[in-house]
Design a protein around this motif. Structure first.
Motif, PDB file in Angstrom:
ATOM      1  N   TYR A 169       0.348 167.719  57.168  1.00  0.00           N
ATOM      2  CA  TYR A 169       1.443 166.804  57.142  1.00  0.00           C
ATOM      3  C   TYR A 169       2.704 167.381  57.841  1.00  0.00           C
ATOM      4  CZ  TYR A 169       3.702 162.480  55.402  1.00  0.00           C
ATOM      5  OH  TYR A 169       4.337 161.291  54.911  1.00  0.00           O
ATOM      6  N   LEU A 170       2.911 168.687  57.173  1.00  0.00           N
ATOM      7  CA  LEU A 170       4.213 169.226  57.798  1.00  0.00           C
ATOM      8  C   LEU A 170       4.144 169.544  59.209  1.00  0.00           C
ATOM      9  CD1 LEU A 170       7.046 170.226  56.519  1.00  0.00           C
ATOM     10  CD2 LEU A 170       5.122 169.420  54.917  1.00  0.00           C
ATOM     11  N   GLU A 171       3.009 169.985  59.668  1.00  0.00           N
ATOM     12  CA  GLU A 171       2.471 170.454  61.155  1.00  0.00           C
ATOM     13  C   GLU A 171       2.947 169.174  61.979  1.00  0.00           C
ATOM     14  OE1 GLU A 171      -0.935 171.562  64.080  1.00  0.00           O
ATOM     15  OE2 GLU A 171      -0.983 172.112  61.999  1.00  0.00           O
ATOM     16  N   TYR A 174       6.605 168.385  62.002  1.00  0.00           N
ATOM     17  CA  TYR A 174       7.680 169.260  63.023  1.00  0.00           C
ATOM     18  C   TYR A 174       7.079 169.164  64.505  1.00  0.00           C
ATOM     19  CZ  TYR A 174       8.114 172.383  58.681  1.00  0.00           C
ATOM     20  OH  TYR A 174       8.536 172.883  57.606  1.00  0.00           O
ATOM     21  N   LYS A 175       5.867 168.804  64.830  1.00  0.00           N
ATOM     22  CA  LYS A 175       5.805 168.371  66.211  1.00  0.00           C
ATOM     23  C   LYS A 175       6.535 167.133  66.697  1.00  0.00           C
ATOM     24  CE  LYS A 175       0.952 170.275  66.454  1.00  0.00           C
ATOM     25  NZ  LYS A 175      -0.373 169.908  66.929  1.00  0.00           N
ATOM     26  N   LEU A 176       6.714 166.147  65.518  1.00  0.00           N
ATOM     27  CA  LEU A 176       7.573 165.039  66.125  1.00  0.00           C
ATOM     28  C   LEU A 176       9.048 165.252  66.188  1.00  0.00           C
ATOM     29  CD1 LEU A 176       5.613 162.497  63.854  1.00  0.00           C
ATOM     30  CD2 LEU A 176       5.409 162.319  66.407  1.00  0.00           C
ATOM     31  N   ARG A 454       8.671 178.339  60.147  1.00  0.00           N
ATOM     32  CA  ARG A 454       7.491 177.720  60.792  1.00  0.00           C
ATOM     33  C   ARG A 454       7.815 176.623  61.891  1.00  0.00           C
ATOM     34  NH1 ARG A 454       3.400 174.019  57.414  1.00  0.00           N
ATOM     35  NH2 ARG A 454       2.054 173.614  58.999  1.00  0.00           N
ATOM     36  N   GLY A 455       8.726 175.734  61.543  1.00  0.00           N
ATOM     37  CA  GLY A 455       8.871 174.576  62.088  1.00  0.00           C
ATOM     38  C   GLY A 455       9.314 174.859  63.692  1.00  0.00           C
ATOM     39  N   ALA A 464       2.577 175.699  70.647  1.00  0.00           N
ATOM     40  CA  ALA A 464       1.954 174.936  69.500  1.00  0.00           C
ATOM     41  C   ALA A 464       1.896 173.467  69.793  1.00  0.00           C
ATOM     42  CB  ALA A 464       2.791 175.080  68.446  1.00  0.00           C
ATOM     43  N   VAL A 465       2.915 172.920  70.902  1.00  0.00           N
ATOM     44  CA  VAL A 465       3.102 171.688  71.033  1.00  0.00           C
ATOM     45  C   VAL A 465       2.447 171.258  72.627  1.00  0.00           C
ATOM     46  CG1 VAL A 465       4.957 169.992  71.897  1.00  0.00           C
ATOM     47  CG2 VAL A 465       5.308 171.560  69.903  1.00  0.00           C
TER      48      VAL A 465
END
Length: 467
Positions: A169-171, A174-176, A454-455, A464-465
């Motif tokens: 969920y956090l991943e 963070y991407k958004l 992490r974010g 990661a994106v």
């Protein structure tokens, strides 16, 4: 307590909930309590102004999506005692409170189990815009079986599995928040008619175990992008999650020794995650009953206690522990409890003892948690409380206190009148606010996530994106 030439600053949050008598069961009946006004927006705006006048870091608003129906396998006792039901949404309060304050932060509780991260990302970005960067999010994974049932599930996932979902969920978030829009994507060029440069807005292309989110974030970057991440889990899995994500951690323990152990585990875990030991502010749950003198404070506490509901306390504890406490006699001792709810709560309660070293009984639990819930209660005049707060900080390494109320807003008004001036006289409490966002006020390192968080690995340009 004698302070050093450079005493450590003590920080306060106010701990509230959009309901009556949040942690102090039965106190809604007290003539000084205004929690029944939780439905009235002026209660919240007045409270926000009061807390900012006391230079509180923020107001931390708890929430549950479900009723406390573990006790007696029914929500009847919860309804009868007003134990966190009825309860309204916390997020809708923030815009109004922000409009009457300039500095106060807002920690909003929202779970990862029942709302998709895509619309949630937009709601938080919206609030970060409207508050000029004063929003934090308390990440919870959920613990009430009633919430699971009403969302179409038979029960909660297991404790650790809930954190696995929260990791992804956090991943997504963070991407958004960090990886979709470039800072200069919005050009608002009147001559060309271009508002946003499409080349600078990127789909996140997330395809995971629990979520598929291929598109772009719907909001342009806010002051903080990602809100300040709060976390309150103190189980081993919760601490690991906090070490990777949290910038403020809320803990609670019935004794100073247990609190010191928990704080050390949090700081060790932060280092293990590649972050500084003090990368997260640690606040401990506490209820302060204070007045001009120790004697007046004690009389006030006794008065409050006469309104407390021990049944309501058992209802709440049953939900926190995931154990139906109605199945035992009130004078039976508490034993070891296996919990699929809040594991740290169950562990702390099981370890609690009376002054003679004997284990708490069910009746002891009800009496000791009827005011202040799972946190201890400190009673005394301003100087006595200031001594105690500094002592706790010195012995446990906490940064500050998440102050629950016995009556609202009176408990916090008393702290502002009697305790804060004493702390300020010792140089141990801020006289005002730093400028900038909530993140900068807490850590003094700017508005955005630090590089080691992490974010930050999901920022535009990171591997990661995708997009």
């Amino acid at each position: 307590m004698t302070s050093s030439s450079e005493p450590r600053q003590i920080r306060f949050n106010a701990f509230d909930m959009n309901c009556v008598a949040h942690q102090s069961s039965g106190l809604w009946r007290h003539p000084r309590d205004r929690s029944r006004d939780y439905r009235d927006l002026t209660y919240w705006t007045d409270l926000a102004k009061t807390l900012e006048g006391g230079a509180f870091d923020g107001i931390f608003i708890a929430d549950v999506l479900g009723t406390y129906d573990v006790y007696g396998d029914s929500n009847e006792a919860a309804l009868r005692t007003g134990s966190q039901v009825p309860v309204n949404d916390p997020i809708l309060l923030v815009s109004a409170m922000a409009s009457v304050t300039e500095h106060l932060g807002f920690g909003i509780t929202a779970g990862t189990a029942y709302e998709h991260p895509y619309p949630f990302a937009r709601r938080i970005s919206t609030l970060d815009h409207l508050t000029k960067g004063r929003v934090g999010w308390n990440v919870v994974t959920g613990y009430l079986p009633s919430a699971a049932r009403n969302m179409g599930q038979t029960d909660q996932l297991s404790h650790d599995d809930r954190y696995d979902v929260a990791d992804e969920y956090l991943e997504v978030l963070y991407k958004l928040w960090e990886g979709s829009w470039e800072d200069d994507a919005v050009v608002a060029d009147r001559e060309s008619g271009v508002f946003t440069d499409p080349a600078k807005v990127h789909p996140i292309e997330h395809h995971g175990t629990h979520f598929d989110v291929p598109g772009i974030h719907l909001s342009e970057p806010s002051v903080q992008r990602s809100p300040v991440i709060y976390q309150a889990g103190a189980s081993p899995r919760g601490i690991r999650f906090a070490a990777e994500n949290a910038e403020a951690v809320f803990v609670g323990a019935p004794t100073v020794e247990q609190l010191a152990s928990t704080v050390a585990k949090v700081r060790d875990a932060l280092e293990a995650a590649g972050r500084d030991r003090y990368a997260a502010r640690v606040y401990t749950l506490l209820t302060v009953i204070t007045d001009a003198t120790d004697e007046l404070a004690q009389a006030k506490y006794e008065d409050y206690l006469s309104y407390a509901s021990e049944l309501g306390a058992l209802v709440l504890n049953s939900g926190w522990m995931g154990v139906d406490l109605s199945q035992w006699d009130l004078d039976e001792p508490l034993g070891d409890v296996e919990s699929n709810a809040i594991q740290s709560a169950a562990a702390n309660i099981a370890a609690a003892t009376g002054e003679d070293g004997s284990s708490w009984t069910i009746r002891d639990l009800a009496r000791h948690t009827a005011i202040g819930g799972l946190g201890p209660v400190a009673v005394g005049g301003g100087a006595t409380i200031a001594d105690r707060l500094q002592e706790i900080q010195e012995l446990t390494d906490v940064d500050g206190f998440n102050l629950a109320y016995a009556v609202t807003p009176g408990t916090w008004e008393d702290v502002i009148e009697f305790v804060i001036p004493e702390l300020r006289a010792r140089g141990a409490y801020p006289t005002g606010y730093e400028p900038g966002s909530l993140r900068h006020k807490l850590h003094g390192r700017g508005d955005r996530l630090p590089d080691e968080h992490r974010g930050a690995s999901f920022r535009i340009g990171s591997s990661a994106v995708v997009g």
